[in-house]
Write an enzyme that holds these catalytic residues in place. Sequence first.
Site, PDB file in Angstrom:
ATOM      1  N   LYS A   1      -7.702  -5.126   4.656  1.00  0.00           N
ATOM      2  CA  LYS A   1      -6.404  -4.709   5.178  1.00  0.00           C
ATOM      3  C   LYS A   1      -5.341  -5.744   4.817  1.00  0.00           C
ATOM      4  CE  LYS A   1      -8.323  -1.097   7.029  1.00  0.00           C
ATOM      5  NZ  LYS A   1      -8.305   0.139   6.217  1.00  0.00           N
TER       6      LYS A   1
ATOM      7  N   GLU B   1      -4.637  -0.734  -1.360  1.00  0.00           N
ATOM      8  CA  GLU B   1      -5.965  -0.854  -0.747  1.00  0.00           C
ATOM      9  C   GLU B   1      -6.911  -0.108  -1.674  1.00  0.00           C
ATOM     10  OE1 GLU B   1      -6.172  -0.052   3.454  1.00  0.00           O
ATOM     11  OE2 GLU B   1      -8.350  -0.112   3.473  1.00  0.00           O
TER      12      GLU B   1
ATOM     13  N   VAL C   1       3.192   0.285   4.291  1.00  0.00           N
ATOM     14  CA  VAL C   1       2.428   0.991   5.338  1.00  0.00           C
ATOM     15  C   VAL C   1       1.010   0.435   5.427  1.00  0.00           C
ATOM     16  CG1 VAL C   1       3.760   3.098   4.998  1.00  0.00           C
ATOM     17  CG2 VAL C   1       1.666   2.793   3.676  1.00  0.00           C
ATOM     18  N   THR C   2       0.374   0.664   6.580  1.00  0.00           N
ATOM     19  CA  THR C   2       0.977   1.076   7.819  1.00  0.00           C
ATOM     20  C   THR C   2       1.360  -0.179   8.599  1.00  0.00           C
ATOM     21  OG1 THR C   2      -1.151   1.191   9.000  1.00  0.00           O
ATOM     22  CG2 THR C   2      -0.351   3.214   7.971  1.00  0.00           C
TER      23      THR C   2
ATOM     24  N   ASP D   1       0.791  -1.250   0.000  1.00  0.00           N
ATOM     25  CA  ASP D   1       0.000   0.000   0.000  1.00  0.00           C
ATOM     26  C   ASP D   1       0.818   1.292   0.000  1.00  0.00           C
ATOM     27  OD1 ASP D   1      -1.920  -1.944   0.197  1.00  0.00           O
ATOM     28  OD2 ASP D   1      -2.795  -1.251   2.079  1.00  0.00           O
TER      29      ASP D   1
ATOM     30  N   GLN E   1       8.101 -14.608  20.999  1.00  0.00           N
ATOM     31  CA  GLN E   1       7.813 -16.043  21.163  1.00  0.00           C
ATOM     32  C   GLN E   1       8.459 -16.879  20.051  1.00  0.00           C
ATOM     33  OE1 GLN E   1       3.555 -16.680  22.681  1.00  0.00           O
ATOM     34  NE2 GLN E   1       3.398 -14.727  21.604  1.00  0.00           N
TER      35      GLN E   1
ATOM     36  N   LYS F   1      -6.563  -4.814  -3.242  1.00  0.00           N
ATOM     37  CA  LYS F   1      -7.165  -5.576  -2.142  1.00  0.00           C
ATOM     38  C   LYS F   1      -8.229  -4.734  -1.446  1.00  0.00           C
ATOM     39  CE  LYS F   1      -3.479  -4.429   1.175  1.00  0.00           C
ATOM     40  NZ  LYS F   1      -4.264  -3.628   2.078  1.00  0.00           N
TER      41      LYS F   1
ATOM     42  N   CYS G   1      -2.204  -2.698   7.656  1.00  0.00           N
ATOM     43  CA  CYS G   1      -2.156  -3.587   6.485  1.00  0.00           C
ATOM     44  C   CYS G   1      -0.906  -4.458   6.436  1.00  0.00           C
ATOM     45  CB  CYS G   1      -2.310  -2.774   5.212  1.00  0.00           C
ATOM     46  SG  CYS G   1      -3.990  -2.111   5.058  1.00  0.00           S
TER      47      CYS G   1
HETATM   48  C1  C5J Z   1      -3.158   0.432   5.547  1.00  0.00           C
HETATM   49  C2  C5J Z   1      -4.929   1.545   6.722  1.00  0.00           C
HETATM   50  N1  C5J Z   1      -2.641   0.290   4.335  1.00  0.00           N
HETATM   51  N2  C5J Z   1      -4.151   1.920   7.713  1.00  0.00           N
HETATM   52  N3  C5J Z   1      -4.433   0.896   5.631  1.00  0.00           N
HETATM   53  O1  C5J Z   1      -2.498   0.183   6.526  1.00  0.00           O
HETATM   54  O2  C5J Z   1      -6.118   1.781   6.749  1.00  0.00           O
END
Ligand code: C5J
Length: 219
Positions: free
Chosen positions: A131, A71, A156-157, A23, A201, A128, A161
């Site tokens: 997320k 996205e 990101v972020t 993204d 873990q 997509k 996502c």
């Molecule tokens: C992504 C969002 N790409 N934060 N989307 O992380 O809504």
Amino acid sequence: MQIPAQPFPYQFDLAHTALVIIDMQRDFIEPGGFGETLGNDVSLLAAIVPACQAVLQAWRGAGGLVVHTREAHQPDLSDCPPAKRLRGNPALRIGDEGPMGRILVAGEPGNQIIPELAPVDGEIVIDKPGKGAFYATGLHEMLQDHGISHLLFMGVTTEVCVQTSMREANDRGYDGLLLEDCTESYFPHFKAATLDMLRAQGGIVGWTAPSSAVLTAIR
Ligand code: C5J
């Protein structure tokens, strides 16, 4: 190849590894897009672009498979659940007309990957609606067709996502590694927490490493 990583060294080979860039689209990185409509300072995210560019250039040079995600929703929003569109109190909602076209809608200027990381011929581009990169996309099948078992993540972020995609990949049997300086959040403490929880873990979701570790291995 083996590179230093947390929580322990990560092994991969180029033929079975894809670089997945999540993204890096104008909607999140530039003013006027979805990120800003949610009240975020988008300049934080732009800071990782040079590091991402360096990895993408080296990965292309090494002949590795590249996957870009966006996205993105269909113009009729048939793939956008009302719960997603109506959540919160943004200045503009998904599908509304903003300074870079309709927010998070496929084909709009704001939905394009930033020019610095624009896809080239032969690279996979996934639109997509969720997320995660695997939800309602053909990504898993495409990766299987290419014989991919390992994924290097940037984008990101971090906690939304990127983390969702890494968890989806983990459940599908991929070994995923997140490049620490090639991912960012609007909330720096969320990035730090996400890196910690992914590799906790014994690498319950995957690995993290600085991009320099990958660059040293593939150059
Ligand atoms: C992504 C969002 N790409 N934060 N989307 O992380 O809504």
